[in-house]
Design a protein around this motif. Structure first.
Motif, mmCIF file in Angstrom:
data_model
loop_
_atom_site.group_PDB
_atom_site.id
_atom_site.type_symbol
_atom_site.label_atom_id
_atom_site.label_comp_id
_atom_site.label_asym_id
_atom_site.label_seq_id
_atom_site.Cartn_x
_atom_site.Cartn_y
_atom_site.Cartn_z
ATOM 1 N N GLY A 23 0.839 -1.337 0.036
ATOM 2 C CA GLY A 23 0.073 -0.165 -0.195
ATOM 3 C C GLY A 23 0.950 1.103 -0.026
ATOM 4 O O GLY A 23 0.447 2.157 -0.723
ATOM 5 N N ASN A 24 1.959 1.086 0.757
ATOM 6 C CA ASN A 24 2.841 2.331 0.983
ATOM 7 C C ASN A 24 3.383 2.564 -0.440
ATOM 8 O O ASN A 24 3.577 3.791 -1.079
ATOM 9 C CB ASN A 24 3.793 2.218 1.917
ATOM 10 N N ALA A 25 3.989 1.657 -1.163
ATOM 11 C CA ALA A 25 4.764 1.647 -2.065
ATOM 12 C C ALA A 25 3.721 2.200 -3.383
ATOM 13 O O ALA A 25 4.194 2.922 -4.353
ATOM 14 C CB ALA A 25 5.198 0.264 -2.579
ATOM 15 N N THR A 26 2.557 1.454 -3.650
ATOM 16 C CA THR A 26 1.812 1.853 -4.696
ATOM 17 C C THR A 26 1.209 3.263 -4.336
ATOM 18 O O THR A 26 0.965 4.124 -5.452
ATOM 19 C CB THR A 26 0.383 0.796 -4.790
ATOM 20 N N LEU A 27 1.153 3.625 -3.216
ATOM 21 C CA LEU A 27 0.926 5.080 -2.880
ATOM 22 C C LEU A 27 1.685 5.983 -3.482
ATOM 23 O O LEU A 27 1.328 7.178 -4.268
ATOM 24 C CB LEU A 27 0.519 5.442 -1.510
#
Length: 401
Positions: free
Chosen positions: A170-174
């Motif tokens: 989630g953090n990376a795709t954000l």
């Protein structure tokens, strides 16, 4: 009137249709063209065995808008089909494929919702947003689902797997989605209204598809049973692992080769940039194979085109158009326009004055010319009061003259 109303070489005759203002600038124009105008033309063609060509800006814009609508459906279905096949090829799971397509279709609906919310029109650029959302949303889903399956394969704990999916992927795709959205958002600071609308909707839609993926996919998988062994087989594919290992080897041990290839591609790209041709053509983005495009080319060949180029002349004086000196200057401009191969024969007050003089002398063609100073006053009054007391000057000149 050769090359204006008819072409004496080919025998083509041109007829003008005037559409009322209460129709032309409203949504009723589309219904009129498709339900009244086109059926009437088809009927006329059948009854008289004549091939009728149709053109004009309102007609072209209406048919081009309809073509864009049809293409949106084609692009969306095409993008969904291709991404679904590729997704299924890697995951070999109908369930994962269906969930991904469900999420991106909701994202596409949101994109259309943003267009409607801001009261924007669907244009050539905004028509690209739905397939754009699909090709951005599918990788988001791949990252999340692949990480979930990798964690399940690692320790078999569903709750822990979903927790790590949200926190890590989630953090990376954000970050990747915010970066992409920011790139599209830069169009908002341009002067072009089309680019502003495209940038606004694209950036908001990209952020929306990220939120949808991060919310919907973990929620759906939290209610579904654990993935079976067949759903995890793709994690152990040898050719994928071999390809990743090769990439890692190249990056670690073949840096010079990578730099050389990158430099060569950069040089080729710079050369390619200088091959780009700048064009201001109004029909550049229209589909070549459509009937209305072929009609545009037909009118170009027969009458030098139908795209309007309007020139406004302000004499700075009331009734200044009546002065012979101004008419002579306008005539000189007309001669320059006639000499320009890209432009067709102009229509103006000069044509009306010349025609009026010819009519005054019983239609003798040699009198199709500007009046002399002595003729000027009564020739213009003749033009003004002819045709059943309709002031013909109003078609070319405003109330102040």
């Amino acid at each position: 009137y050769d090359n204006l109303l008819f072409n004496k070489e080919t025998g083509t005759l041109q007829t003008a249709i005037y559409i009322k203002k209460e129709i032309i600038n409203t949504p009723r124009r589309r219904d009129f063209i498709f339900n009244t105008l086109l059926p009437t033309i088809k009927k006329f063609e059948q009854e008289n065995n004549v091939n009728v060509r149709v053109s004009g800006m309102p007609y072209i814009r209406t048919l081009n808008a309809q073509n864009i609508q049809d293409e949106i459906a084609l692009f969306v279905v095409g993008a969904l089909g291709i991404t679904a096949v590729i997704f299924f090829f890697f995951f070999r799971s109908f369930r994962a494929t269906f969930i991904t397509l469900l999420v991106v279709m909701i994202g596409v609906c949101w994109a259309f919702g943003f267009i409607g919310l801001f009261r924007y029109e669907i244009t050539v650029l905004s028509a690209l947003i739905p397939p754009l959302i699909i090709v951005i949303g599918v990788p988001n889903a791949i990252f999340l689902i692949n990480k979930y399956q990798h964690e399940v394969n690692k320790h078999g704990n569903k709750a822990k797997s979903l927790q790590r999916v949200i926190s890590k992927i989630g953090n990376a795709t954000l970050m990747t989605n915010v970066t992409t959205a920011s790139g599209f958002a830069t169009f908002v600071i341009t002067e072009s209204e089309l680019l502003k609308e495209f940038g606004t909707v694209a950036s908001l839609s990209i952020l929306a598809i990220f939120i949808l993926c991060l919310l919907i996919i973990p929620i759906i998988y939290s209610y579904m049973p654990m993935p079976k062994d067949k759903h995890l087989e793709h994690l152990n594919k040898r050719w994928i692992n071999a390809f990743v290992d090769w990439m890692e080897f190249m990056v670690r041990y073949k840096k010079i080769a990578i730099y050389v290839v990158s430099l060569l591609l950069l040089i080729a790209s710079i050369i390619g940039i200088y091959q780009i041709k700048i064009s201001g053509s109004l029909i550049e983005d229209m589909p070549v194979k459509t009937e209305f495009f072929q009609d545009i080319k037909f009118f170009e060949d027969e009458f030098n085109g139908v795209m309007p180029l309007e020139i406004l002349i302000d004499t700075k004086r009331k009734k200044g158009v009546m002065k012979l000196a101004n008419l002579k200057r306008m005539n000189a401009l007309e001669e320059l326009i006639i000499e320009t191969p890209q432009l067709s024969k102009p229509i103006s007050i000069v044509s009306l004055v010349k025609y009026s003089k010819q009519a005054y002398y019983n239609g003798n063609p040699k009198y199709y010319q500007l009046p002399t100073a002595q003729e000027n006053s009564f020739i213009l009054s003749y033009a003004k009061n002819s045709s059943q007391d309709i002031d013909l000057l109003k078609n070319f000149v405003d109330s102040t003259g």
